[in-house]
Design a protein around this motif. Structure first.
Motif, PDB file in Angstrom:
ATOM      1  N   MET A 255     -49.392  -1.228  46.377  1.00 13.68           N
ATOM      2  CA  MET A 255     -50.071  -2.321  47.008  1.00 13.68           C
ATOM      3  C   MET A 255     -51.230  -1.737  47.792  1.00 13.68           C
ATOM      4  SD  MET A 255     -46.823  -4.552  48.392  1.00 13.68           S
ATOM      5  CE  MET A 255     -47.942  -5.519  49.571  1.00 13.68           C
ATOM      6  N   ILE A 256     -51.126  -0.732  48.568  1.00  8.90           N
ATOM      7  CA  ILE A 256     -52.186  -0.084  49.197  1.00  8.90           C
ATOM      8  C   ILE A 256     -53.428   0.344  48.288  1.00  8.90           C
ATOM      9  CG2 ILE A 256     -53.125   1.901  50.670  1.00  8.90           C
ATOM     10  CD1 ILE A 256     -51.487  -0.281  52.144  1.00  8.90           C
ATOM     11  N   HIS A 257     -53.025   1.186  47.220  1.00  6.84           N
ATOM     12  CA  HIS A 257     -53.889   1.565  46.174  1.00  6.84           C
ATOM     13  C   HIS A 257     -54.345   0.525  45.510  1.00  6.84           C
ATOM     14  CE1 HIS A 257     -55.097   3.751  42.933  1.00  6.84           C
ATOM     15  NE2 HIS A 257     -54.715   2.946  42.126  1.00  6.84           N
ATOM     16  N   ASN A 258     -53.771  -0.598  45.046  1.00  2.68           N
ATOM     17  CA  ASN A 258     -54.503  -1.744  44.703  1.00  2.68           C
ATOM     18  C   ASN A 258     -55.553  -2.484  45.272  1.00  2.68           C
ATOM     19  OD1 ASN A 258     -53.442  -1.745  41.772  1.00  2.68           O
ATOM     20  ND2 ASN A 258     -51.571  -2.205  42.791  1.00  2.68           N
ATOM     21  N   VAL A 259     -55.227  -2.846  46.547  1.00  2.00           N
ATOM     22  CA  VAL A 259     -56.250  -3.113  47.670  1.00  2.00           C
ATOM     23  C   VAL A 259     -57.518  -2.318  47.802  1.00  2.00           C
ATOM     24  CG1 VAL A 259     -56.808  -3.859  50.099  1.00  2.00           C
ATOM     25  CG2 VAL A 259     -54.610  -4.582  48.936  1.00  2.00           C
ATOM     26  N   MET A 260     -57.247  -0.831  47.702  1.00  2.00           N
ATOM     27  CA  MET A 260     -58.237  -0.112  47.939  1.00  2.00           C
ATOM     28  C   MET A 260     -59.475  -0.145  46.702  1.00  2.00           C
ATOM     29  SD  MET A 260     -56.180   3.150  49.428  1.00  2.00           S
ATOM     30  CE  MET A 260     -57.710   4.384  49.615  1.00  2.00           C
ATOM     31  N   GLN A 261     -58.760  -0.231  45.446  1.00  2.00           N
ATOM     32  CA  GLN A 261     -59.473  -0.180  44.334  1.00  2.00           C
ATOM     33  C   GLN A 261     -60.394  -1.565  44.151  1.00  2.00           C
ATOM     34  OE1 GLN A 261     -59.678   2.666  42.278  1.00  2.00           O
ATOM     35  NE2 GLN A 261     -58.657   3.333  43.961  1.00  2.00           N
ATOM     36  N   ILE A 262     -59.729  -2.649  44.702  1.00  2.00           N
ATOM     37  CA  ILE A 262     -60.328  -3.858  44.325  1.00  2.00           C
ATOM     38  C   ILE A 262     -61.410  -3.975  45.355  1.00  2.00           C
ATOM     39  CG2 ILE A 262     -59.942  -6.541  45.188  1.00  2.00           C
ATOM     40  CD1 ILE A 262     -57.229  -6.216  44.070  1.00  2.00           C
ATOM     41  N   GLY A 263     -61.193  -3.492  46.772  1.00  2.00           N
ATOM     42  CA  GLY A 263     -62.319  -3.445  47.676  1.00  2.00           C
ATOM     43  C   GLY A 263     -63.452  -2.559  47.289  1.00  2.00           C
ATOM     44  N   ALA A 264     -63.049  -1.545  46.679  1.00  2.00           N
ATOM     45  CA  ALA A 264     -64.185  -0.404  46.263  1.00  2.00           C
ATOM     46  C   ALA A 264     -64.909  -0.777  44.789  1.00  2.00           C
ATOM     47  CB  ALA A 264     -63.651   1.060  46.324  1.00  2.00           C
ATOM     48  N   SER A 265     -64.671  -1.791  43.960  1.00  2.00           N
ATOM     49  CA  SER A 265     -64.962  -2.055  42.837  1.00  2.00           C
ATOM     50  C   SER A 265     -65.905  -3.296  42.775  1.00  2.00           C
ATOM     51  CB  SER A 265     -63.953  -2.100  41.974  1.00  2.00           C
ATOM     52  OG  SER A 265     -64.649  -2.447  40.595  1.00  2.00           O
ATOM     53  N   SER A 266     -66.828  -3.342  41.944  1.00  2.00           N
ATOM     54  CA  SER A 266     -67.642  -4.598  41.748  1.00  2.00           C
ATOM     55  C   SER A 266     -67.421  -5.097  40.408  1.00  2.00           C
ATOM     56  CB  SER A 266     -68.983  -4.410  41.890  1.00  2.00           C
ATOM     57  OG  SER A 266     -69.540  -3.504  40.989  1.00  2.00           O
ATOM     58  N   ASP A 267     -66.575  -4.451  39.610  1.00  2.00           N
ATOM     59  CA  ASP A 267     -66.129  -4.913  38.268  1.00  2.00           C
ATOM     60  C   ASP A 267     -64.948  -6.052  38.056  1.00  2.00           C
ATOM     61  OD1 ASP A 267     -65.424  -5.438  35.330  1.00  2.00           O
ATOM     62  OD2 ASP A 267     -65.013  -3.339  35.200  1.00  2.00           O
ATOM     63  N   PRO A 268     -65.357  -7.239  37.854  1.00  2.00           N
ATOM     64  CA  PRO A 268     -64.402  -8.466  37.822  1.00  2.00           C
ATOM     65  C   PRO A 268     -63.147  -7.869  37.032  1.00  2.00           C
ATOM     66  CG  PRO A 268     -66.609  -9.208  37.435  1.00  2.00           C
ATOM     67  CD  PRO A 268     -66.649  -7.880  37.367  1.00  2.00           C
ATOM     68  N   GLU A 269     -63.316  -7.554  36.045  1.00  2.00           N
ATOM     69  CA  GLU A 269     -62.158  -7.192  35.027  1.00  2.00           C
ATOM     70  C   GLU A 269     -61.003  -6.230  35.781  1.00  2.00           C
ATOM     71  OE1 GLU A 269     -61.039  -5.504  30.474  1.00  2.00           O
ATOM     72  OE2 GLU A 269     -63.049  -5.965  31.088  1.00  2.00           O
ATOM     73  N   TYR A 270     -61.659  -5.053  36.195  1.00  2.00           N
ATOM     74  CA  TYR A 270     -61.210  -3.859  37.199  1.00  2.00           C
ATOM     75  C   TYR A 270     -60.233  -4.574  38.244  1.00  2.00           C
ATOM     76  CZ  TYR A 270     -60.408   0.675  39.204  1.00  2.00           C
ATOM     77  OH  TYR A 270     -60.005   1.571  39.659  1.00  2.00           O
ATOM     78  N   LYS A 271     -60.968  -5.524  39.025  1.00  2.00           N
ATOM     79  CA  LYS A 271     -60.230  -6.103  40.154  1.00  2.00           C
ATOM     80  C   LYS A 271     -59.331  -6.932  39.691  1.00  2.00           C
ATOM     81  CE  LYS A 271     -64.458  -6.747  43.007  1.00  2.00           C
ATOM     82  NZ  LYS A 271     -65.236  -7.395  44.074  1.00  2.00           N
ATOM     83  N   GLN A 272     -59.285  -7.823  38.647  1.00  3.90           N
ATOM     84  CA  GLN A 272     -58.250  -8.519  37.783  1.00  3.90           C
ATOM     85  C   GLN A 272     -56.905  -7.541  37.451  1.00  3.90           C
ATOM     86  OE1 GLN A 272     -58.030 -12.121  38.140  1.00  3.90           O
ATOM     87  NE2 GLN A 272     -55.881 -11.424  37.601  1.00  3.90           N
ATOM     88  N   ALA A 273     -57.254  -6.463  36.987  1.00  7.20           N
ATOM     89  CA  ALA A 273     -56.160  -5.616  36.506  1.00  7.20           C
ATOM     90  C   ALA A 273     -55.369  -5.021  37.790  1.00  7.20           C
ATOM     91  CB  ALA A 273     -56.689  -4.287  35.670  1.00  7.20           C
ATOM     92  N   HIS A 274     -56.150  -5.013  38.919  1.00  6.00           N
ATOM     93  CA  HIS A 274     -55.533  -4.100  39.984  1.00  6.00           C
ATOM     94  C   HIS A 274     -54.817  -5.655  41.022  1.00  6.00           C
ATOM     95  CE1 HIS A 274     -56.299  -0.160  39.917  1.00  6.00           C
ATOM     96  NE2 HIS A 274     -57.390  -0.298  39.728  1.00  6.00           N
ATOM     97  N   ALA A 275     -55.480  -6.761  40.712  1.00  4.43           N
ATOM     98  CA  ALA A 275     -54.943  -7.955  41.325  1.00  4.43           C
ATOM     99  C   ALA A 275     -53.480  -8.234  40.715  1.00  4.43           C
ATOM    100  CB  ALA A 275     -55.557  -9.229  41.251  1.00  4.43           C
TER     101      ALA A 275
END
Length: 418
Positions: A255-275
């Motif tokens: 969960m911590i890893h995914n929030v960090m990746q979502i917060g550091a990215s601007s790619d919608p597809e990448y954010k959706q994968a981690h969400a």
């Protein structure tokens, strides 16, 4: 796999001064979540960090935060339902003689108490209900994620079924390797995502490519990862709270890893994968915490292979469909070490007893490590005899340190490795 000494048609694991409150040894125990205050206190520290990252440290879109919070709210409901259902389910499994005796309490009054087994089935069902109901509330506009989301749930559901069959029929361990292979089929057949990997920057001059398409080899890798994650949780077990505790630690790191990746990215597809990963990791964590209230030392219920298979498969699909399988394997470093130490026995090179557990001294209440190749015994040989609770805390502390090491490694290699 969890330690077991079966009753008339049953199983077992471990406990001492259990959270079982029997009126007599011969009567069925009363199941109560006596470890709830301790579990809640530790969980509050983690969720404080999680909410800080989600609301303060990173700028995350409101719709995405809202979906995460709805999922977390449903997951909390799952936690409450788990606390309610486990005592009820315990009575039913005891009626069907699905109980065990705590091997690590042999020679003490606690070793004579019937402990209900296979309570992982409750966690699996609650998890699936929460994950399915969440689909109604998901606020993302793109519905393509539902295909892989439901394929993941199908694999997890399949694994819960096969795990419960194993608990009831006591499948030989060589056959256990095949069970995750069957359960992974829905995910493999429905997977339509990318099959490419990013070549590490130091290797690009030698490979000549920045991105490599593996095709069918990538699906083979997914298959092997699912098999490993499922069985690695199953064999790193045998003391109160270890199976559920390691799952809770890894799920928290995910969960911590995914929030960090979502917060550091601007790619919608990448954010959706981690969400997507968060949507599965949150109910996994909360339902596991509910089970831990009963399974923490001293344990009043045993989780069975149903839970270890369910937890392993859940984390495998979370890592695969969240596209962070490399990070997941570092989170699984203790399980990797335990597997490597177990290989000589698992593959028949040296004798493998049914229960590769430490020796319990009923006079002192201490565990002594044996020569069996498990991390449990290795810790006892390295750090000396200790109580079961102390051993579990040491192992979970090591699990947490490996997760912290993973975060540090990713930070150190960022921009240089990939």
């Amino acid at each position: 796999m969890p330690a077991r000494r079966r009753g008339p048609a049953a199983t077992s694991s471990i406990s001492e001064e259990p959270v079982i409150v029997p009126s007599s040894i011969s009567e069925d125990p009363v199941i109560v979540p006596s470890k709830l205050p301790e579990i809640a206190s530790v969980s509050a520290v983690f969720f404080a960090l999680f909410f800080y990252l989600l609301f303060k440290h990173y700028k995350i879109e409101q719709d995405l935060k809202r979906s995460i919070l709805i999922n977390l709210g449903l997951s909390f409901v799952g936690f409450i339902i788990t606390l309610i259902l486990i005592p009820v389910a315990s009575r039913y499994v005891l009626r069907r003689n699905l109980f065990g005796y705590d091997i690590n309490k042999k020679g003490t009054p606690q070793g004579l108490i019937k402990v209900p087994e296979s309570l992982g089935i409750v966690i699996g069902v609650v998890f699936l209900v929460v994950a399915i109901v969440f689909q109604y509330f998901n606020l993302t506009q793109d519905s393509n994620w539902l295909v892989e989301y439901n394929a993941a749930l199908a694999s997890i559901c399949f694994m819960i079924l096969l795990g419960f069959i194993d608990d009831v029929l006591d499948v030989p361990w060589r056959m256990k390797l095949m069970l995750p292979s069957i359960a992974a089929l829905p995910l493999l057949m429905a997977y339509a995502g990318h099959t490419t990997i990013i070549i590490p920057k130091p290797l690009i001059p030698y490979v000549g490519l920045e991105i490599l398409d593996l095709g069918g080899i990538y699906k083979l890798y997914m298959f092997l990862l699912a098999v490993f994650c499922t069985n690695s949780i199953n064999i790193h077990a045998g003391i109160n709270g270890l199976e559920v505790g390691q799952t809770a630690v890894i799920a928290s790191a995910i969960m911590i890893h995914n929030v960090m990746q979502i917060g550091a990215s601007s790619d919608p597809e990448y954010k959706q994968a981690h969400a997507f990963s968060i949507y599965l990791a949150q109910p996994l964590l909360t339902t596991s915490l509910g089970l831990l209230c009963f399974n923490w030392y001293p344990s009043s219920v045993f989780v069975g292979d149903t839970y270890t298979y369910f937890a392993g498969m859940s984390m495998a699909v979370i890592g695969i469909l969240g596209h962070f399988s490399e990070t997941l394997l570092i989170f699984f470093l203790p399980q990797v070490l335990n597997f490597l130490a177990s290989c000589p026995q698992l593959f028949g090179i040296i004798n493998c007893p049914r229960h590769r557990l430490p020796r319990f001294d009923p006079e002192t209440g201490l565990l002594t490590g044996t020569r069996d190749g498990t991390l449990v015994n290795i810790f006892l040989r390295l750090f000396g005899r200790c109580t079961e609770k102390q051993l579990c805390i040491r192992l979970l502390g090591f699990q947490a340190l490996c997760c912290v090491f993973c975060f540090g490694l990713r930070h150190f290699l960022a921009g240089w490795y990939k």
